[in-house]
Motif scaffolding. Structure first.
Motif, PDB file in Angstrom:
ATOM      1  N   THR A  64       0.807  -1.220   0.000  1.00 51.93           N
ATOM      2  CA  THR A  64       0.000   0.000   0.000  1.00 51.93           C
ATOM      3  C   THR A  64       0.847   1.279   0.000  1.00 51.93           C
ATOM      4  OG1 THR A  64      -0.130  -0.101   2.412  1.00 51.93           O
ATOM      5  CG2 THR A  64      -1.947  -1.098   1.151  1.00 51.93           C
ATOM      6  N   ASP A  65       2.153   1.142   0.134  1.00 52.70           N
ATOM      7  CA  ASP A  65       3.043   2.304   0.131  1.00 52.70           C
ATOM      8  C   ASP A  65       2.924   3.003  -1.230  1.00 52.70           C
ATOM      9  OD1 ASP A  65       5.486   3.904  -0.253  1.00 52.70           O
ATOM     10  OD2 ASP A  65       6.119   2.994   1.635  1.00 52.70           O
ATOM     11  N   PRO A  66       2.707   4.311  -1.243  1.00 52.55           N
ATOM     12  CA  PRO A  66       2.502   5.036  -2.514  1.00 52.55           C
ATOM     13  C   PRO A  66       3.717   5.034  -3.437  1.00 52.55           C
ATOM     14  CG  PRO A  66       2.576   6.559  -0.655  1.00 52.55           C
ATOM     15  CD  PRO A  66       2.565   5.169  -0.077  1.00 52.55           C
ATOM     16  N   ARG A  67       4.886   4.722  -2.916  1.00 50.96           N
ATOM     17  CA  ARG A  67       6.081   4.696  -3.769  1.00 50.96           C
ATOM     18  C   ARG A  67       5.980   3.622  -4.848  1.00 50.96           C
ATOM     19  NH1 ARG A  67      10.584   4.532   0.801  1.00 50.96           N
ATOM     20  NH2 ARG A  67       8.912   3.351   1.778  1.00 50.96           N
ATOM     21  N   TRP A  68       5.312   2.503  -4.537  1.00 50.09           N
ATOM     22  CA  TRP A  68       5.175   1.437  -5.540  1.00 50.09           C
ATOM     23  C   TRP A  68       4.432   1.948  -6.770  1.00 50.09           C
ATOM     24  CZ3 TRP A  68       8.467  -2.123  -4.661  1.00 50.09           C
ATOM     25  CH2 TRP A  68       8.713  -2.610  -3.385  1.00 50.09           C
ATOM     26  N   GLN A  69       3.316   2.596  -6.518  1.00 47.64           N
ATOM     27  CA  GLN A  69       2.519   3.106  -7.631  1.00 47.64           C
ATOM     28  C   GLN A  69       3.292   4.186  -8.387  1.00 47.64           C
ATOM     29  OE1 GLN A  69      -1.524   3.948  -6.722  1.00 47.64           O
ATOM     30  NE2 GLN A  69      -1.940   4.835  -8.717  1.00 47.64           N
ATOM     31  N   ARG A  70       3.982   5.034  -7.665  1.00 46.69           N
ATOM     32  CA  ARG A  70       4.747   6.105  -8.301  1.00 46.69           C
ATOM     33  C   ARG A  70       5.834   5.532  -9.217  1.00 46.69           C
ATOM     34  NH1 ARG A  70       5.522   9.217  -4.037  1.00 46.69           N
ATOM     35  NH2 ARG A  70       7.398   8.138  -3.365  1.00 46.69           N
ATOM     36  N   VAL A  71       6.510   4.489  -8.774  1.00 47.66           N
ATOM     37  CA  VAL A  71       7.564   3.872  -9.585  1.00 47.66           C
ATOM     38  C   VAL A  71       6.989   3.337 -10.898  1.00 47.66           C
ATOM     39  CG1 VAL A  71       9.114   1.872  -9.724  1.00 47.66           C
ATOM     40  CG2 VAL A  71       9.101   3.288  -7.679  1.00 47.66           C
ATOM     41  N   LEU A  72       5.790   2.769 -10.829  1.00 46.05           N
ATOM     42  CA  LEU A  72       5.218   2.138 -12.020  1.00 46.05           C
ATOM     43  C   LEU A  72       4.425   3.079 -12.915  1.00 46.05           C
ATOM     44  CD1 LEU A  72       4.089  -1.311 -10.574  1.00 46.05           C
ATOM     45  CD2 LEU A  72       6.189  -0.729 -11.808  1.00 46.05           C
ATOM     46  N   THR A  73       4.053   4.242 -12.425  1.00 43.65           N
ATOM     47  CA  THR A  73       3.219   5.128 -13.239  1.00 43.65           C
ATOM     48  C   THR A  73       3.953   6.380 -13.710  1.00 43.65           C
ATOM     49  OG1 THR A  73       2.330   6.196 -11.258  1.00 43.65           O
ATOM     50  CG2 THR A  73       1.062   4.357 -12.191  1.00 43.65           C
ATOM     51  N   THR A  74       5.202   6.537 -13.334  1.00 42.82           N
ATOM     52  CA  THR A  74       5.978   7.684 -13.802  1.00 42.82           C
ATOM     53  C   THR A  74       7.159   7.181 -14.616  1.00 42.82           C
ATOM     54  OG1 THR A  74       7.440   7.748 -11.887  1.00 42.82           O
ATOM     55  CG2 THR A  74       5.391   9.011 -11.743  1.00 42.82           C
ATOM     56  N   GLU A  75       7.817   8.083 -15.255  1.00 40.62           N
ATOM     57  CA  GLU A  75       9.016   7.734 -16.021  1.00 40.62           C
ATOM     58  C   GLU A  75      10.252   8.188 -15.254  1.00 40.62           C
ATOM     59  OE1 GLU A  75       9.188   5.849 -18.766  1.00 40.62           O
ATOM     60  OE2 GLU A  75       7.017   5.621 -18.563  1.00 40.62           O
ATOM     61  N   GLY A  76      10.240   7.940 -13.957  1.00 40.81           N
ATOM     62  CA  GLY A  76      11.359   8.344 -13.114  1.00 40.81           C
ATOM     63  C   GLY A  76      12.670   7.729 -13.565  1.00 40.81           C
ATOM     64  N   ASP A  77      13.753   8.391 -13.220  1.00 39.46           N
ATOM     65  CA  ASP A  77      15.096   7.993 -13.608  1.00 39.46           C
ATOM     66  C   ASP A  77      15.485   6.668 -12.958  1.00 39.46           C
ATOM     67  OD1 ASP A  77      17.710   8.172 -14.659  1.00 39.46           O
ATOM     68  OD2 ASP A  77      18.406   9.143 -12.816  1.00 39.46           O
ATOM     69  N   LEU A  78      15.965   5.740 -13.764  1.00 38.50           N
ATOM     70  CA  LEU A  78      16.402   4.439 -13.261  1.00 38.50           C
ATOM     71  C   LEU A  78      17.911   4.245 -13.417  1.00 38.50           C
ATOM     72  CD1 LEU A  78      13.611   2.189 -14.826  1.00 38.50           C
ATOM     73  CD2 LEU A  78      13.743   3.038 -12.479  1.00 38.50           C
ATOM     74  N   SER A  79      18.621   5.309 -13.726  1.00 41.96           N
ATOM     75  CA  SER A  79      20.041   5.183 -14.044  1.00 41.96           C
ATOM     76  C   SER A  79      20.874   4.591 -12.914  1.00 41.96           C
ATOM     77  CB  SER A  79      20.623   6.524 -14.468  1.00 41.96           C
ATOM     78  OG  SER A  79      20.527   7.462 -13.425  1.00 41.96           O
ATOM     79  N   SER A  80      20.470   4.788 -11.679  1.00 48.43           N
ATOM     80  CA  SER A  80      21.256   4.261 -10.563  1.00 48.43           C
ATOM     81  C   SER A  80      20.865   2.834 -10.178  1.00 48.43           C
ATOM     82  CB  SER A  80      21.113   5.174  -9.343  1.00 48.43           C
ATOM     83  OG  SER A  80      19.773   5.181  -8.903  1.00 48.43           O
ATOM     84  N   ALA A  81      19.826   2.299 -10.789  1.00 51.19           N
ATOM     85  CA  ALA A  81      19.351   0.949 -10.456  1.00 51.19           C
ATOM     86  C   ALA A  81      20.177  -0.111 -11.188  1.00 51.19           C
ATOM     87  CB  ALA A  81      17.883   0.812 -10.840  1.00 51.19           C
ATOM     88  N   SER A  82      20.158  -1.328 -10.656  1.00 52.92           N
ATOM     89  CA  SER A  82      20.850  -2.436 -11.306  1.00 52.92           C
ATOM     90  C   SER A  82      20.139  -2.777 -12.613  1.00 52.92           C
ATOM     91  CB  SER A  82      20.866  -3.656 -10.393  1.00 52.92           C
ATOM     92  OG  SER A  82      19.547  -4.147 -10.224  1.00 52.92           O
ATOM     93  N   LEU A  83      20.825  -3.466 -13.495  1.00 54.56           N
ATOM     94  CA  LEU A  83      20.258  -3.824 -14.792  1.00 54.56           C
ATOM     95  C   LEU A  83      18.991  -4.651 -14.627  1.00 54.56           C
ATOM     96  CD1 LEU A  83      20.375  -3.799 -17.855  1.00 54.56           C
ATOM     97  CD2 LEU A  83      21.908  -5.773 -17.746  1.00 54.56           C
ATOM     98  N   ALA A  84      19.001  -5.612 -13.718  1.00 56.71           N
ATOM     99  CA  ALA A  84      17.826  -6.464 -13.509  1.00 56.71           C
ATOM    100  C   ALA A  84      16.623  -5.632 -13.078  1.00 56.71           C
ATOM    101  CB  ALA A  84      18.132  -7.534 -12.470  1.00 56.71           C
ATOM    102  N   THR A  85      16.842  -4.688 -12.193  1.00 55.46           N
ATOM    103  CA  THR A  85      15.761  -3.815 -11.722  1.00 55.46           C
ATOM    104  C   THR A  85      15.253  -2.944 -12.861  1.00 55.46           C
ATOM    105  OG1 THR A  85      16.676  -3.820  -9.479  1.00 55.46           O
ATOM    106  CG2 THR A  85      15.141  -2.044 -10.030  1.00 55.46           C
ATOM    107  N   LYS A  86      16.149  -2.399 -13.655  1.00 56.54           N
ATOM    108  CA  LYS A  86      15.751  -1.569 -14.793  1.00 56.54           C
ATOM    109  C   LYS A  86      14.865  -2.357 -15.760  1.00 56.54           C
ATOM    110  CE  LYS A  86      19.914   1.251 -14.910  1.00 56.54           C
ATOM    111  NZ  LYS A  86      21.119   1.572 -15.685  1.00 56.54           N
ATOM    112  N   ILE A  87      15.280  -3.564 -16.079  1.00 53.94           N
ATOM    113  CA  ILE A  87      14.526  -4.391 -17.026  1.00 53.94           C
ATOM    114  C   ILE A  87      13.137  -4.690 -16.476  1.00 53.94           C
ATOM    115  CG2 ILE A  87      14.407  -6.686 -18.081  1.00 53.94           C
ATOM    116  CD1 ILE A  87      17.507  -6.512 -18.324  1.00 53.94           C
TER     117      ILE A  87
END
Length: 69
Positions: A6-29
Motif C-alpha cells: 500500500t506504500d505510494p512509492r510502488w505506484q509512483r515507480v510504475l506510473t511515472t518515467e522516473g530515472d532508473l540510471s542508478s538501479a541495477s540492470l535487472a531492476t531496470k529491465i
C-alpha cells in the motif's frame, strides 16, 4: 525492509518515467516491463505492484535500488 504494497512509492515507480540510471540492470529491465504493462492495462496495477514487491523481497541486492525511489 520492503515496504507494504500500500506504500505510494510502488505506484509512483510504475506510473511515472522516473530515472532508473542508478538501479541495477535487472531492476531496470523489470521496472521497464512493468511500466509498459501498467500503461497497457491500468487496472492491473495492484498485480504489478505485487510482482515488483516480490522481486525486492527475494533479491537483497535490489533493496539498495528501492532506496533510490
Amino acid at each position: 525492509m520492503v515496504p507494504a504494497a500500500t506504500d505510494p512509492r510502488w505506484q509512483r515507480v510504475l506510473t511515472t518515467e522516473g530515472d532508473l540510471s542508478s538501479a541495477s540492470l535487472a531492476t531496470k529491465i523489470l521496472i521497464t516491463r512493468l511500466r509498459r504493462e501498467v500503461r497497457n492495462a491500468p487496472a492491473a496495477i495492484q498485480e504489478k505492484i505485487g510482482e515488483l514487491r516480490a522481486y525486492f523481497e527475494k533479491n537483497a541486492f535490489a533493496q539498495a535500488d528501492f532506496a533510490a525511489f
